[in-house]
Design an enzyme around this catalytic site. Sequence first.
Site, PDB file in Angstrom:
ATOM      1  CG  HIS A  17      82.570 -93.384  19.044  1.00  0.00           C
ATOM      2  ND1 HIS A  17      82.495 -93.133  20.366  1.00  0.00           N
ATOM      3  CD2 HIS A  17      81.490 -93.228  18.527  1.00  0.00           C
ATOM      4  CE1 HIS A  17      81.151 -92.905  20.585  1.00  0.00           C
ATOM      5  NE2 HIS A  17      80.505 -92.760  19.402  1.00  0.00           N
ATOM      6  NE  ARG A  90      74.521 -97.625  18.127  1.00  0.00           N
ATOM      7  CZ  ARG A  90      74.651 -96.566  19.115  1.00  0.00           C
ATOM      8  NH1 ARG A  90      75.303 -96.698  20.356  1.00  0.00           N
ATOM      9  NH2 ARG A  90      73.755 -95.595  19.297  1.00  0.00           N
TER      10      ARG A  90
END
Length: 160
Positions: A17, A90
């Site tokens: 993050h 991702r």
Amino acid sequence: MTTAVLPGTFDPITLGHVDVATRARALFDRVVVVVAHNSAKRPLLDVETRVALAQDAMAGVAGVEVAATDTLLVDFCKEIGATAIVKGLRGGADYDLERPMALMNRSLTGIETVFLTGDSALAHIASSFVRDIAAHGGDIAPYVTPAAAQAVREALARRG
């Protein structure tokens, strides 16, 4: 001044993050990391803790702020004048989950979603994995900030 919102549950905030927020800041003048309510999730950490951990994680990144909301994300974006939503990806599964939300958000307000591919060295990190590793006594230090690791350990100890 361009403002982007990086939403998430951040339970806990991970180094992935932080990477996405830092790279988003290179694209936008201001990035607001927003700890959002998700009715489909039951977080381990309370909102106040998640906000504090995000503030700690982002302390060294100029132009990145942290907030919380329990409103619709697009309403929060309008409230603060954001021109974009940033989402880290991702892999393909993340895109498959995020694309319908991006289309709905654009349909509701016209706000665009910008997808940033996560750093490949961090692509395996997910908050759910971090919680599971910690719950089984594993070391989560490589994946989160020291404050987040401590908060997760304490929350799990309280749960018993």
